[in-house]
Scaffold this active site. Sequence first.
Site, PDB file in Angstrom:
ATOM      1  N   HIS A 146      26.940 -22.113  53.320  1.00 37.98           N
ATOM      2  CA  HIS A 146      27.619 -20.745  54.143  1.00 37.98           C
ATOM      3  C   HIS A 146      26.756 -20.499  55.553  1.00 37.98           C
ATOM      4  CE1 HIS A 146      29.344 -16.641  54.212  1.00 37.98           C
ATOM      5  NE2 HIS A 146      28.416 -16.353  55.052  1.00 37.98           N
ATOM      6  N   GLU A 147      25.376 -20.477  55.233  1.00 41.34           N
ATOM      7  CA  GLU A 147      24.558 -20.194  56.619  1.00 41.34           C
ATOM      8  C   GLU A 147      24.834 -21.365  57.549  1.00 41.34           C
ATOM      9  OE1 GLU A 147      23.797 -17.065  57.098  1.00 41.34           O
ATOM     10  OE2 GLU A 147      24.272 -16.633  54.896  1.00 41.34           O
ATOM     11  N   HIS A 150      27.809 -21.004  59.588  1.00 44.45           N
ATOM     12  CA  HIS A 150      27.613 -20.180  60.665  1.00 44.45           C
ATOM     13  C   HIS A 150      27.220 -20.714  61.732  1.00 44.45           C
ATOM     14  CE1 HIS A 150      28.805 -16.235  58.907  1.00 44.45           C
ATOM     15  NE2 HIS A 150      27.885 -16.159  58.085  1.00 44.45           N
ATOM     16  N   GLU A 223      33.282 -14.307  58.453  1.00 40.19           N
ATOM     17  CA  GLU A 223      32.887 -14.584  56.907  1.00 40.19           C
ATOM     18  C   GLU A 223      33.593 -15.646  55.937  1.00 40.19           C
ATOM     19  OE1 GLU A 223      29.853 -13.807  55.344  1.00 40.19           O
ATOM     20  OE2 GLU A 223      29.331 -13.581  57.404  1.00 40.19           O
TER      21      GLU A 223
END
Length: 295
Positions: A146-147, A150, A223
């Site tokens: 997930h990071e 980003h 997100e």
Amino acid sequence: MMRILLFLATNAAILVVISVVFRLLGIDGLLLESGGMNMGALLIMAAIIGFSGSLISLFLSKTMAKRGMGVQIIEQPSTPFERWLMETVARQSEQAGIRMPEVGIFDSPEPNAFATGWNRNDALVAVSTGLLQHMTKDEVEAVVGHEISHVANGDMVTLALIQGVVNTFVVFLARIIGHTVDRVVFKNEEGHGIAYFVVSIIAEILLSFLASMIVMWFSRYREFRADAGGAQLTSRTQMANALRALQRVHQPHDLPAGEFAAFGISGNIGDGLKALFASHPPLEQRIAALEQGRN
């Protein structure tokens, strides 16, 4: 909610400080023409003020994270888990087509993680000690994905640019409001009086809080994209399980600083008006989007 308000107050403070400097340097005086406002000059000045704070924050983001969050960078892995974490970040970074970020751990009982940095090839990914305590390796791997997403999506730069645009219009409108009040209410026909300065600053503060709802809306949208990216780097099941692990813990909290909260894996949502200032959508919505393939 208090941490979100702190972020908004910090952004407003940057605008105010730069505005005061411009006032002291007499730059505001250049905006007047024949008793009115030079809109072209005003827009240029507003853009300079508006983008200064967001870009300064962007370029200092890694330094601020390391100091403000107490992130301990893993230079040489000292435990099997640290070695696994470094290998996971390296593998996912290669999959995502970015240079491997710095990897760190910060001390916090809350399960969380964040990514920051001024560009996708000079970033930092950090996980909390609480995340490592509450999640399995598969779930941590999904959080890391997930990071990494980003970073690969350039979310840090995009969010800074959006904040800069929003700030520009805040400063622009605040100056117009100050000028109007100075002329119409206080009947000042030459130059700008103290009313212009005071009203402009107050308007900047109020408008910056309202405008932050736009920034937070983008943060929530981002997100879902990062969840989809994490699912691609691992699997939808792993990503959904990681979000469920966050649900099992008490209501997640924001990270201590707004900028890092915006790039964390979870945040405090709130209801009603609070939800408009939330950096993250509700976990149940994110899980549903993953399961239904909507992100």
